[in-house]
Design a protein around this motif. Structure first.
Motif, mmCIF file in Angstrom:
data_model
loop_
_atom_site.group_PDB
_atom_site.id
_atom_site.type_symbol
_atom_site.label_atom_id
_atom_site.label_comp_id
_atom_site.label_asym_id
_atom_site.label_seq_id
_atom_site.Cartn_x
_atom_site.Cartn_y
_atom_site.Cartn_z
ATOM 1 N N ASP A 1 -46.618 -45.018 -35.185
ATOM 2 C CA ASP A 1 -47.823 -45.873 -34.864
ATOM 3 C C ASP A 1 -47.762 -46.865 -33.936
ATOM 4 O OD1 ASP A 1 -48.906 -44.114 -36.906
ATOM 5 O OD2 ASP A 1 -48.353 -45.513 -38.612
ATOM 6 N N GLN B 1 -52.842 -46.753 -26.457
ATOM 7 C CA GLN B 1 -54.362 -46.916 -26.290
ATOM 8 C C GLN B 1 -54.660 -48.073 -25.079
ATOM 9 O OE1 GLN B 1 -55.807 -47.647 -30.327
ATOM 10 N NE2 GLN B 1 -55.320 -45.502 -30.996
ATOM 11 N N ARG C 1 -48.256 -44.945 -30.706
ATOM 12 C CA ARG C 1 -49.795 -44.766 -30.591
ATOM 13 C C ARG C 1 -51.022 -45.884 -30.119
ATOM 14 N NH1 ARG C 1 -48.472 -40.796 -34.146
ATOM 15 N NH2 ARG C 1 -48.650 -42.044 -35.939
ATOM 16 N N THR C 2 -50.596 -46.789 -30.879
ATOM 17 C CA THR C 2 -51.522 -47.989 -30.804
ATOM 18 C C THR C 2 -51.089 -48.727 -29.220
ATOM 19 O OG1 THR C 2 -51.313 -48.659 -32.895
ATOM 20 C CG2 THR C 2 -51.822 -50.440 -31.388
#
Length: 98
Positions: A8, A15, A11-12
């Protein structure tokens, strides 16, 4: 010792890192610059940044195309060292018009 980022967190972080993609335990970005001299200039500046951070990317240069690959090998995956240096690399690339 740097803490591994979980999926997670990776992925963050991605971004906020346009052009960077995850490839297993690494993040990778390939950029195309105007010419060979510009590409080498970016690599030179990234080398200085990497020395300062004591964290070194794998770099592949093919004329005006440069691929940067980051992973914290000592930790066996991705850490904030990787995402921080990726952001710095992105700034260097943008400043060079890539």
């Amino acid at each position: 010792m740097a803490a591994l980022l979980d999926d997670d967190a990776v992925r963050t972080a991605l971004q906020d890192l346009p052009g960077w993609e995850r490839d297993g335990d690494s993040i990778v970005r390939t950029v195309q610059l105007s010419d060979f001299v510009t590409a080498i200039g970016v690599v030179d500046r990234v080398a200085e940044d990497a020395e300062s951070a004591e964290h070194h990317p794998d770099i592949d240069i093919r004329y005006n195309t440069v691929t940067f690959r980051l992973s914290t090998h000592s930790e066996g995956g991705l850490t904030a060292k990787d995402t921080d240096l990726a952001a710095t690399i992105s700034q260097r690339v943008a400043a060079a018009g890539g």
